[in-house]
Scaffold this motif. Structure first.
Motif, short mmCIF file in Angstrom:
data_model
loop_
_atom_site.label_atom_id
_atom_site.label_comp_id
_atom_site.label_asym_id
_atom_site.label_seq_id
_atom_site.Cartn_x
_atom_site.Cartn_y
_atom_site.Cartn_z
N MET A 29 14.64 -20.12 109.42
CA MET A 29 13.57 -19.13 109.57
C MET A 29 14.17 -17.77 109.88
O MET A 29 15.15 -17.66 110.63
N SER A 30 13.62 -16.72 109.30
CA SER A 30 14.15 -15.38 109.51
C SER A 30 14.00 -14.97 110.96
O SER A 30 13.01 -15.29 111.62
N SER A 31 15.01 -14.26 111.48
CA SER A 31 14.91 -13.73 112.83
C SER A 31 14.07 -12.47 112.80
O SER A 31 14.27 -11.59 111.99
N LEU A 32 13.08 -12.40 113.70
CA LEU A 32 12.17 -11.27 113.75
C LEU A 32 12.55 -10.38 114.93
O LEU A 32 13.05 -10.84 115.95
N PRO A 33 12.31 -9.07 114.81
CA PRO A 33 12.62 -8.17 115.93
C PRO A 33 11.74 -8.49 117.13
O PRO A 33 10.60 -8.96 116.99
N THR A 34 12.26 -8.26 118.30
CA THR A 34 11.52 -8.57 119.53
C THR A 34 11.19 -7.33 120.34
O THR A 34 10.33 -7.37 121.22
N GLU A 35 11.86 -6.21 120.05
CA GLU A 35 11.63 -4.99 120.82
C GLU A 35 10.93 -3.94 119.97
O GLU A 35 11.22 -3.79 118.78
N GLU A 36 10.04 -3.19 120.60
CA GLU A 36 9.33 -2.13 119.91
C GLU A 36 10.18 -0.87 119.84
O GLU A 36 10.91 -0.56 120.77
N ALA A 41 13.09 -1.59 112.63
CA ALA A 41 12.67 -2.99 112.73
C ALA A 41 11.83 -3.11 113.99
O ALA A 41 12.24 -2.66 115.06
N ASP A 42 10.64 -3.70 113.86
CA ASP A 42 9.72 -3.72 115.00
C ASP A 42 8.75 -4.89 114.81
O ASP A 42 8.26 -5.10 113.70
N PRO A 43 8.46 -5.63 115.88
CA PRO A 43 7.56 -6.78 115.72
C PRO A 43 6.16 -6.38 115.29
O PRO A 43 5.40 -7.23 114.79
N ARG A 44 5.79 -5.12 115.45
CA ARG A 44 4.45 -4.67 115.06
C ARG A 44 4.31 -4.47 113.55
O ARG A 44 3.19 -4.35 113.05
N LEU A 45 5.42 -4.43 112.84
CA LEU A 45 5.40 -4.15 111.40
C LEU A 45 5.15 -5.43 110.60
O LEU A 45 5.97 -5.88 109.81
N ASP A 101 -4.59 -10.58 113.63
CA ASP A 101 -4.74 -10.10 115.01
C ASP A 101 -5.29 -8.68 114.96
O ASP A 101 -4.55 -7.73 114.71
N TYR A 102 -6.60 -8.53 115.18
CA TYR A 102 -7.22 -7.21 115.12
C TYR A 102 -7.02 -6.45 116.43
O TYR A 102 -6.87 -7.06 117.48
N PRO A 103 -7.01 -5.11 116.37
CA PRO A 103 -7.17 -4.26 115.18
C PRO A 103 -5.89 -4.22 114.35
O PRO A 103 -4.80 -4.45 114.86
N VAL A 104 -6.07 -3.92 113.07
CA VAL A 104 -4.94 -3.68 112.16
C VAL A 104 -4.53 -2.22 112.34
O VAL A 104 -5.38 -1.32 112.27
N ARG A 105 -3.25 -1.99 112.56
CA ARG A 105 -2.79 -0.64 112.89
C ARG A 105 -1.98 -0.01 111.77
O ARG A 105 -1.30 -0.70 111.00
N ILE A 106 -2.07 1.31 111.70
CA ILE A 106 -1.27 2.10 110.78
C ILE A 106 -0.31 2.94 111.61
O ILE A 106 -0.74 3.65 112.53
N TYR A 107 0.98 2.82 111.28
CA TYR A 107 2.02 3.51 112.04
C TYR A 107 2.61 4.64 111.21
O TYR A 107 2.46 4.70 109.99
N ARG A 108 3.33 5.51 111.89
CA ARG A 108 3.99 6.63 111.23
C ARG A 108 5.35 6.85 111.87
O ARG A 108 5.52 6.66 113.08
N ILE A 109 6.32 7.26 111.06
CA ILE A 109 7.65 7.55 111.57
C ILE A 109 8.24 8.69 110.75
O ILE A 109 8.05 8.74 109.52
N PRO A 110 8.94 9.64 111.40
CA PRO A 110 9.61 10.69 110.62
C PRO A 110 10.83 10.13 109.91
O PRO A 110 11.50 9.22 110.42
N VAL A 111 11.11 10.66 108.72
CA VAL A 111 12.29 10.24 107.98
C VAL A 111 13.22 11.42 107.79
O VAL A 111 12.79 12.58 107.84
#
Length: 345
Positions: free
Chosen positions: A1-8, A286-290, A325-335
């Protein structure tokens, strides 16, 4: 099983939260538009997200009525996008979902002028779809649009002047998807069968010379647009012009910037990858919320919008059981690499 990130990751900014699964986000003239496919529940499919928190059916309530498609109403919207003309382009898959039958007249590309909030033109795609088609996304190159068919593997080349669509690379190995992995497991439909999402993501190079595309299960290919745009090129010749570009993981969405750098979501490990023009790859975040980041949007301020759609937890892709798991969130990050590559005008 793939390892998932644990920290935000503190660089991720949650900007919107929705009470429905959201698979598309785009900005036009400072306005924010979202798409809600009926993956979790029926209802309004396209909205404008207003600054005061309201969600207004777009372009109006009539287009979002579920009881009267396809004449003047959406069948099933998964993707939308701001075009190089500052119009909102809405992709109607024409089918109620992956594996569903096409509604006659339902597969369309709908152009809305945000200046007057009115439908300006409707491109009908019937002659380029199959009964099992699910038209998924769109990109532009001058007066040509390219659309992906995730239901019946193939691409659609649409002449925006004549309105004539052509189907290309039909069932070509580069457009055919295998099992999709998310969070380390294979997606399954309500009957327990493996879910295969065919050609899904596509991006046009900043100079308009190349189209990059891949099925949701990964494996990115490219083809020079000059071959796609020429209707006299035979199917066999087109097939010979396809180049394997990069081995990519199962992916929910992509975006491309002005340098030709492609951003793609890794469904297996809840991260966003950066694919450079030299084909090197690194992790942006990498973030568990994604959880299943779907169609991404890179705005004029070089911010990457990421709807964490949780599609793999909807009943249709989770063995018939919804675990969203509601609500469904939209995130943003600068590139770092700069602003978006406006679809080549």
């Amino acid at each position: 099983m793939s390892s998932l990130p644990t920290e935000e990751d503190h660089r991720l900014t949650p900007v919107l939260q929705e009470d429905r699964v959201c698979t598309g986000v785009t900005t036009v003239r400072g306005r924010v538009f979202l798409s809600y496919p009926s993956a979790d529940r029926p209802g309004v499919q396209v909205v404008e997200a207003l600054p005061d928190g309201r969600r207004v059916p777009y372009p109006d309530a009539a287009w979002n009525r579920a009881d009267q498609p396809p004449s003047g109403a959406f069948v099933h919207v998964n993707g939308l996008r701001a075009g190089p003309d500052d119009r909102l382009w809405i992709v109607d898959s024409g089918a109620p979902g992956i594996g569903g039958a096409q509604v006659p007249g339902g597969a369309r590309l709908i152009v809305v002028d945000p200046g007057g909030d009115r439908v300006e033109r409707v491109y009908h795609l019937d002659e380029a779809v199959h009964p099992g088609s699910y038209v998924d996304d769109v990109r532009f190159n001058g007066r040509v649009a390219y659309l992906s068919d995730a239901g019946a593997a193939g691409l659609i080349v649409l002449d925006l002047d004549s309105g004539r669509p052509r189907r290309v690379l039909d069932a070509h190995p580069s457009t055919v998807g295998g099992p999709v992995l998310a969070d380390g497991r294979v997606l399954r439909d309500p009957d327990g069968a493996e879910v295969h999402l065919h050609v899904d993501q596509l991006e046009v190079a900043p100079d308009g010379r190349w189209l990059y595309y891949q099925p949701a299960s990964g494996g990115m290919s490219r083809i020079a647009t000059r071959w796609l745009d020429d209707p006299s090129v035979s199917a066999d010749e087109l097939a010979r012009r396809v180049e394997r570009w990069c081995d990519t993981p199962s992916t929910g969405g992509t975006a491309i910037d002005a340098t030709g750098t492609i951003y793609l979501s890794d469904l297996e490990r809840r991260r966003i990858l950066v694919l450079a023009p030299d084909r090197s790859m690194r992790t942006l975040v990498a973030d568990p919320r994604l959880a299943w980041v779907d169609a991404m949007w890179l705005d004029a301020d070089a911010r990457l919008w990421m709807p964490a759609a949780q599609l793999h937890l909807t009943g249709g892709l989770n063995g018939g059981r919804s675990a969203v798991d509601y609500p469904v969130r939209i995130y943003r990050i600068p590139v770092e690499a700069g602003p978006p590559a406006r679809d080549h005008a």
